[in-house]
Motif scaffolding. Structure first.
Motif, PDB file in Angstrom:
ATOM      1  N   THR A 428     -33.075  -6.423  42.221  1.00 60.29           N
ATOM      2  CA  THR A 428     -34.134  -7.422  42.335  1.00 60.29           C
ATOM      3  C   THR A 428     -34.298  -7.856  43.785  1.00 60.29           C
ATOM      4  O   THR A 428     -33.314  -8.183  44.456  1.00 60.29           O
ATOM      5  CB  THR A 428     -33.812  -8.662  41.473  1.00 60.29           C
ATOM      6  OG1 THR A 428     -33.667  -8.268  40.109  1.00 60.29           O
ATOM      7  CG2 THR A 428     -34.914  -9.694  41.581  1.00 60.29           C
ATOM      8  N   LYS A 430     -36.518 -10.790  45.273  1.00 57.68           N
ATOM      9  CA  LYS A 430     -37.424 -11.888  44.935  1.00 57.68           C
ATOM     10  C   LYS A 430     -37.757 -12.644  46.210  1.00 57.68           C
ATOM     11  O   LYS A 430     -36.903 -13.273  46.818  1.00 57.68           O
ATOM     12  CB  LYS A 430     -36.790 -12.826  43.911  1.00 57.68           C
ATOM     13  CG  LYS A 430     -37.765 -13.891  43.412  1.00 57.68           C
ATOM     14  CD  LYS A 430     -37.225 -14.619  42.201  1.00 57.68           C
ATOM     15  CE  LYS A 430     -38.258 -15.598  41.659  1.00 57.68           C
ATOM     16  NZ  LYS A 430     -37.803 -16.295  40.442  1.00 57.68           N
ATOM     17  N   ASN A 432     -40.990 -14.708  46.748  1.00 58.69           N
ATOM     18  CA  ASN A 432     -42.305 -15.155  46.287  1.00 58.69           C
ATOM     19  C   ASN A 432     -43.213 -15.652  47.402  1.00 58.69           C
ATOM     20  O   ASN A 432     -44.425 -15.534  47.319  1.00 58.69           O
ATOM     21  CB  ASN A 432     -42.139 -16.248  45.230  1.00 58.69           C
ATOM     22  CG  ASN A 432     -41.638 -15.694  43.911  1.00 58.69           C
ATOM     23  OD1 ASN A 432     -41.559 -14.486  43.726  1.00 58.69           O
ATOM     24  ND2 ASN A 432     -41.285 -16.566  42.991  1.00 58.69           N
ATOM     25  N   LYS A 451     -37.165  -4.967  40.095  1.00 62.17           N
ATOM     26  CA  LYS A 451     -38.155  -6.018  40.326  1.00 62.17           C
ATOM     27  C   LYS A 451     -38.366  -6.261  41.818  1.00 62.17           C
ATOM     28  O   LYS A 451     -37.411  -6.319  42.588  1.00 62.17           O
ATOM     29  CB  LYS A 451     -37.714  -7.344  39.676  1.00 62.17           C
ATOM     30  CG  LYS A 451     -37.594  -7.298  38.168  1.00 62.17           C
ATOM     31  CD  LYS A 451     -37.122  -8.629  37.620  1.00 62.17           C
ATOM     32  CE  LYS A 451     -36.958  -8.592  36.105  1.00 62.17           C
ATOM     33  NZ  LYS A 451     -36.461  -9.869  35.559  1.00 62.17           N
ATOM     34  N   SER A 453     -40.802  -9.193  43.775  1.00 62.26           N
ATOM     35  CA  SER A 453     -41.745 -10.292  43.613  1.00 62.26           C
ATOM     36  C   SER A 453     -42.011 -10.885  44.989  1.00 62.26           C
ATOM     37  O   SER A 453     -41.120 -11.475  45.599  1.00 62.26           O
ATOM     38  CB  SER A 453     -41.169 -11.356  42.682  1.00 62.26           C
ATOM     39  OG  SER A 453     -42.033 -12.447  42.575  1.00 62.26           O
ATOM     40  N   SER A 454     -43.221 -10.693  45.502  1.00 64.56           N
ATOM     41  CA  SER A 454     -43.565 -11.209  46.817  1.00 64.56           C
ATOM     42  C   SER A 454     -44.849 -12.023  46.716  1.00 64.56           C
ATOM     43  O   SER A 454     -45.371 -12.255  45.625  1.00 64.56           O
ATOM     44  CB  SER A 454     -43.716 -10.067  47.826  1.00 64.56           C
ATOM     45  OG  SER A 454     -44.804  -9.235  47.481  1.00 64.56           O
ATOM     46  N   ILE A 458     -46.275  -7.769  42.672  1.00 67.35           N
ATOM     47  CA  ILE A 458     -45.188  -7.810  41.689  1.00 67.35           C
ATOM     48  C   ILE A 458     -44.919  -6.397  41.193  1.00 67.35           C
ATOM     49  O   ILE A 458     -45.837  -5.691  40.778  1.00 67.35           O
ATOM     50  CB  ILE A 458     -45.541  -8.730  40.499  1.00 67.35           C
ATOM     51  CG1 ILE A 458     -45.702 -10.175  40.964  1.00 67.35           C
ATOM     52  CG2 ILE A 458     -44.453  -8.649  39.426  1.00 67.35           C
ATOM     53  CD1 ILE A 458     -46.221 -11.100  39.887  1.00 67.35           C
ATOM     54  N   TYR A 459     -43.655  -6.028  41.266  1.00 66.35           N
ATOM     55  CA  TYR A 459     -43.193  -4.729  40.758  1.00 66.35           C
ATOM     56  C   TYR A 459     -42.144  -5.040  39.709  1.00 66.35           C
ATOM     57  O   TYR A 459     -41.172  -5.742  39.981  1.00 66.35           O
ATOM     58  CB  TYR A 459     -42.601  -3.934  41.925  1.00 66.35           C
ATOM     59  CG  TYR A 459     -41.814  -2.685  41.601  1.00 66.35           C
ATOM     60  CD1 TYR A 459     -42.356  -1.427  41.824  1.00 66.35           C
ATOM     61  CD2 TYR A 459     -40.508  -2.755  41.124  1.00 66.35           C
ATOM     62  CE1 TYR A 459     -41.626  -0.270  41.575  1.00 66.35           C
ATOM     63  CE2 TYR A 459     -39.773  -1.610  40.857  1.00 66.35           C
ATOM     64  CZ  TYR A 459     -40.329  -0.371  41.089  1.00 66.35           C
ATOM     65  OH  TYR A 459     -39.604   0.766  40.845  1.00 66.35           O
ATOM     66  N   ASN A 460     -42.357  -4.567  38.504  1.00 67.67           N
ATOM     67  CA  ASN A 460     -41.447  -4.917  37.423  1.00 67.67           C
ATOM     68  C   ASN A 460     -41.193  -3.698  36.550  1.00 67.67           C
ATOM     69  O   ASN A 460     -42.117  -3.142  35.960  1.00 67.67           O
ATOM     70  CB  ASN A 460     -42.051  -6.048  36.577  1.00 67.67           C
ATOM     71  CG  ASN A 460     -41.016  -6.701  35.681  1.00 67.67           C
ATOM     72  OD1 ASN A 460     -40.057  -6.063  35.273  1.00 67.67           O
ATOM     73  ND2 ASN A 460     -41.207  -7.965  35.380  1.00 67.67           N
ATOM     74  N   ARG A 470     -48.487  -4.844  40.116  1.00 69.06           N
ATOM     75  CA  ARG A 470     -49.606  -5.795  40.040  1.00 69.06           C
ATOM     76  C   ARG A 470     -49.765  -6.519  41.369  1.00 69.06           C
ATOM     77  O   ARG A 470     -48.811  -7.084  41.904  1.00 69.06           O
ATOM     78  CB  ARG A 470     -49.366  -6.809  38.921  1.00 69.06           C
ATOM     79  CG  ARG A 470     -50.503  -7.806  38.755  1.00 69.06           C
ATOM     80  CD  ARG A 470     -50.333  -8.613  37.479  1.00 69.06           C
ATOM     81  NE  ARG A 470     -51.382  -9.601  37.329  1.00 69.06           N
ATOM     82  CZ  ARG A 470     -51.238 -10.886  37.657  1.00 69.06           C
ATOM     83  NH1 ARG A 470     -50.086 -11.325  38.126  1.00 69.06           N
ATOM     84  NH2 ARG A 470     -52.233 -11.737  37.506  1.00 69.06           N
ATOM     85  N   THR A 472     -51.418  -9.606  43.182  1.00 64.16           N
ATOM     86  CA  THR A 472     -51.907 -10.921  42.773  1.00 64.16           C
ATOM     87  C   THR A 472     -52.907 -11.504  43.756  1.00 64.16           C
ATOM     88  O   THR A 472     -53.753 -12.310  43.381  1.00 64.16           O
ATOM     89  CB  THR A 472     -50.727 -11.900  42.620  1.00 64.16           C
ATOM     90  OG1 THR A 472     -49.982 -11.925  43.849  1.00 64.16           O
ATOM     91  CG2 THR A 472     -49.807 -11.442  41.490  1.00 64.16           C
TER      92      THR A 472
END
Length: 813
Positions: A428, A430, A432, A451, A453-454, A458-460, A470, A472
């Motif tokens: 992970t 993370k 954000n 994962k 998350s920036s 988003i990479y999951n 995705r 955002t």
């Protein structure tokens, strides 16, 4: 007394409608806990009021902001769980209190505390003291927690042991001192194992005999911890790494536990749910976050006092246990960068480090980050405030065992260090508030990464090899689009079975989006990829070769809102496909739907496309033998669903498995005469034709030949020109005709058959030309129905309504 329900009562007060109206919903909830610090408290209140703050704000600045923010408000401020620490700063409290007095008349402060000294400081009025529940109420509550009910014996297997369990429970009750928290926690522990031996073990535990103060309930909570499974003990105890009243997200804790190796990824969520059910976590207000009750937090600190440690004051530096494995730093900037480096060099066996400090000087803080990566070889979880740092050090590659990297704060990085490709265990990242302009070459080698998350991406990848990409926040400049294309090119894509790409704005797909690179891929979904111009996945790598078919394993294809894909050219759809959903899926769509060859396994097909003009019926019927559900909607340019003249001279075949057909909102479609033929769909059960404004022809005189048709709906087709009689099959159970002006007769009598339609559910509405339904339907056969606004239908008084167990006939004048 702890755990008696002070916070719960305060929550009930805040949720009361009268209270909310009185304060115009201006209710502020702040958890104070055992660290009273006026600046932090003021910041929390201002944030709740929506005020933007600067790290550099002094106490005087904060107080001015607070005074200005409350002077036009009537508010209720709840200060939950205030400890004796406030007594060390009475001056600060009085300044804070005096500033709040600028609020409108009627504003209030509600404080919950265990300390009578705190109560006397914050208010001149008599405090309201909560005591333990009354004995009878407490006993019923404890039974409810332990048995799921307070007295019933509905389970026969329980009848012979319940009296003995209740005897043991009554012996335990006095030890809980009337505390609802103790009753709930221990009751759920008892409920987890209804063997008499288990209950006896808890009653005889030596923890009850430990010397304790009169109101101490810690033994009950420690017992609940002791009886946890080993992996759940580890998961709960590491939460002592955070201060009291910390808000936790379920996903965050699950990721931390997996990173530490306490649970497998597929078990982390259920582990958290079990801890919630056992009252180790509880919901924080109405949010999706959770908190640990302060007494539970005391328990966590007690059982992890050697391995976990929180630095909250500079003086705590000298108290760090020699065997500490999990360390956190929450001093509000009172610790220097030099001291941070010293912590790292003296505690090289750390497996977790959480640093909540923020530093303005990247010159001083960057070496600290470099030191962490160099000097902590066993680190698995590293979380810190990135502050003003704009570049991570190459030494990050030394952290071979790092599984969770958390970066909070706001920062823009040109890229990650190239050595990040050596972090084979990282799961992970993370970050954000951070933005990565590109990923380095070799980033795709991070085979364990699940994962990212920036700030804008988003990479999951879940436990079933489902990967979702995705974006955002999407820029529109050429640089933004190029950055996005570079992003996706270097993302890990190992062993994918399901791939979702959402809101990607690049023009080209990554080079790895090919069947020979994704040989295990069974599901592909593209959503709102508005600039993609081509999909090489469906361009055969070996044209005109059988080998091109054997590399495909794709079963599900969903394309939504991707208007610029050009399908003109050679398109090979894999014969393995079982479900296809196409919504606004590009250009040259007529060509695409003519390439539905050899899709013998396809069971579901949904098409929604404004550019589609023609559906080649002969191709579909010949190649979609397994199709069960067909949905054609919002195809505003569709004019024809038919067999071409060249194909009409040869056998076409049938939809031998088609069960449901929906044609809706196709406002250029003129005829369904050729498509809705019993010969083409012999086992169809449901037909819906809705809101096709230009539709003129339907084969209503052939409906009786649909021998398995159970549901027919024709609605909103005002231009139907049906001078033929509508005939119905005896299998029909539901008929809906709404806004169909040209239907005159529903009649099977001319067929010479004695069909019955018993149990029919019927709705006829706004059919102004309908004259008769005699010969097809009799009133006695209608199980439920509505008939309305059919003025020429004189056989039934309208409006007519009947339900399965009653009916009403009302005169219509």
């Amino acid at each position: 007394m702890g755990g008696v329900g002070k916070t719960t009562m305060a929550q009930q007060i805040c949720e009361d409608g009268v209270v909310r109206n009185h304060f115009n919903n201006c209710i502020i909830w702040i958890c104070v806990s055992d660290e009273f610090e006026v600046n932090r408290l003021t910041r929390d209140v201002l944030k709740s009021l929506g005020v933007k703050l600067q790290d550099s704000d002094t106490r005087d600045t904060l107080m001015v902001n607070l005074r200005d923010s409350v002077k036009s408000k009537k508010f209720l401020l709840v200060l939950d769980d205030m400890w004796d620490d406030v007594l060390k700063d009475e001056k600060g409290w009085r300044t804070f209190h005096r500033t709040l007095s600028n609020g409108l008349e009627g504003s209030m402060i509600l404080v919950t505390t265990r300390s009578s000294k705190v109560a006397n400081l914050v208010s001149n009025s008599d405090p309201y003291e909560l005591k333990g529940l009354q004995d009878d109420v407490f006993c019923d509550f404890f039974k409810l927690c332990a048995f799921k009910s307070n007295g019933s014996r509905n389970d026969p297997e329980m009848e012979h042991i319940r009296p003995e369990l209740e005897r043991i429970g009554r012996a335990i009750l006095p030890k809980l001192k009337g505390s609802p928290l103790a009753a709930k926690t221990l009751g759920r522990l008892l409920k987890s194992n209804l063997r008499i031996e288990h209950w006896e073990d808890i009653l005889r535990s030596e923890l009850w005999t430990l010397e304790q103060e009169e109101t101490d309930i810690l033994p009950a909570l420690r017992l609940s911890y002791i009886y946890l499974p080993h992996h759940m003990k580890r998961c709960f105890s590491i939460c002592a790494l955070y201060p009291k009243d910390q808000r936790f997200e379920k996903e965050f804790l699950a990721d931390i536990w997996v990173a530490q190796g306490y649970v497998e990824a597929e078990d982390a969520s259920s582990c958290f749910d079990d801890l919630v059910n056992r009252s180790f976590f509880q919901k924080a207000d109405l949010s999706d976050k959770y908190v640990i009750h302060d007494l539970m937090h005391d328990t966590a600190q007690l059982v992890s006092e050697i391995e976990c440690f929180i630095i909250q004051h500079v003086s705590d530096l000298a108290k760090i246990p020699s065997n500490v494995r999990h360390l956190s730093i929450f001093t509000n900037g009172n610790i220097s960068c030099t001291e941070l480096e010293s912590i790292c060099t003296q505690n090289k066996k750390l497996r977790s480090l959480v640093c909540n400090e923020s530093y303005r000087s990247s010159k001083h803080f960057a070496p600290v980050i470099d030191c962490w990566f160099k000097e902590l070889p066993n680190i698995r979880v590293l979380i810190f405030n990135i502050s003003t740092v704009r570049k991570l050090p190459e030494s990050i590659g030394n952290s071979k065992h790092l599984c969770y990297l958390g970066l909070f704060g706001s920062s823009t990085f040109k890229t990650l260090p190239s050595s990040v490709s050596c972090m084979y265990h990282v799961q992970t990242i993370k970050a954000n508030g951070c933005k990565f302009k590109r990923y380095p070459q070799g980033f795709s080698d991070l085979i364990s990464l699940k994962k990212i998350s920036s700030d804008e991406f988003i990479y999951n990848k879940d436990n079933f090899d489902r990967q979702r990409l995705r974006w955002t926040q999407v820029g529109t400049s050429d640089e933004d689009l190029q950055m996005m294309e570079e992003h996706i090119e270097w993302l890990p894509h190992w062993n994918l079975q399901h791939l979702v790409i959402d809101s990607y704005r690049g023009k080209s797909c990554p080079s790895w989006l090919r069947p020979d690179c994704l040989k295990m891929l069974t599901s592909l979904e593209l959503i709102s990829c508005k600039n993609i111009q081509s999909l090489s996945f469906f361009e055969p790598p070996f044209p005109d070769s059988e080998e091109s078919k054997n590399i495909y394993h794709l079963e599900v294809l969903h394309i939504r809102r991707c208007p610029n894909i050009n399908w003109q050219g050679l398109v090979t759809l894999p014969s393995s496909l079982r479900r296809i959903t196409l919504v606004n899926f590009g250009r040259s769509t007529d060509h695409f739907v003519s390439c539905f060859h050899d899709l013998t396994l396809l069971t579901y097909l949904k098409i929604q496309c404004e550019l589609l003009t023609l559906i080649p019926l002969q191709v579909w019927i010949s190649n979609l033998q397994s199709l069960e559900y067909l949905w054609v909607c919002w195809c505003s340019s569709l004019t024809s669903i038919c067999v071409s003249e060249a194909s009409s001279r040869h056998p076409v075949g049938v939809f031998s498995s088609l069960s449901k057909v929906t044609v809706s909102l196709c406002n250029s479609l003129l005829s369904l005469d050729e498509f809705l033929m019993p010969a083409y769909m012999p086992i169809v059960k449901i037909i819906h034709v809705e809101s096709c404004r230009q539709l003129a022809l339907l084969p209503i005189d052939e409906l009786h030949s649909f021998s398995r048709l159970e549901e027919l709906r024709i609605e909103g087709c005002p231009k139907l020109n049906m001078q033929r009689r509508m005939t119905l099959p005896s299998s029909l159970r539901k008929l809906r005709l709404i806004n169909c002006p040209s239907i005159e007769y529903i009649d099977n009598s001319h067929l010479g058959s004695s069909m019955t339609l018993k149990g029919l559910s019927l709705r006829l509405d706004s059919c102004p030309d309908l004259i008769s339904i005699v010969g097809a339907i009799s009133v006695s056969e209608i199980q439920s129905g509505d008939i309305n606004d059919c003025p020429k239908l004189m056989e039934i008084t309208q409006p007519f309504t009947r339900r399965p167990y009653w009916y009403v006939l009302r005169n219509h004048t």
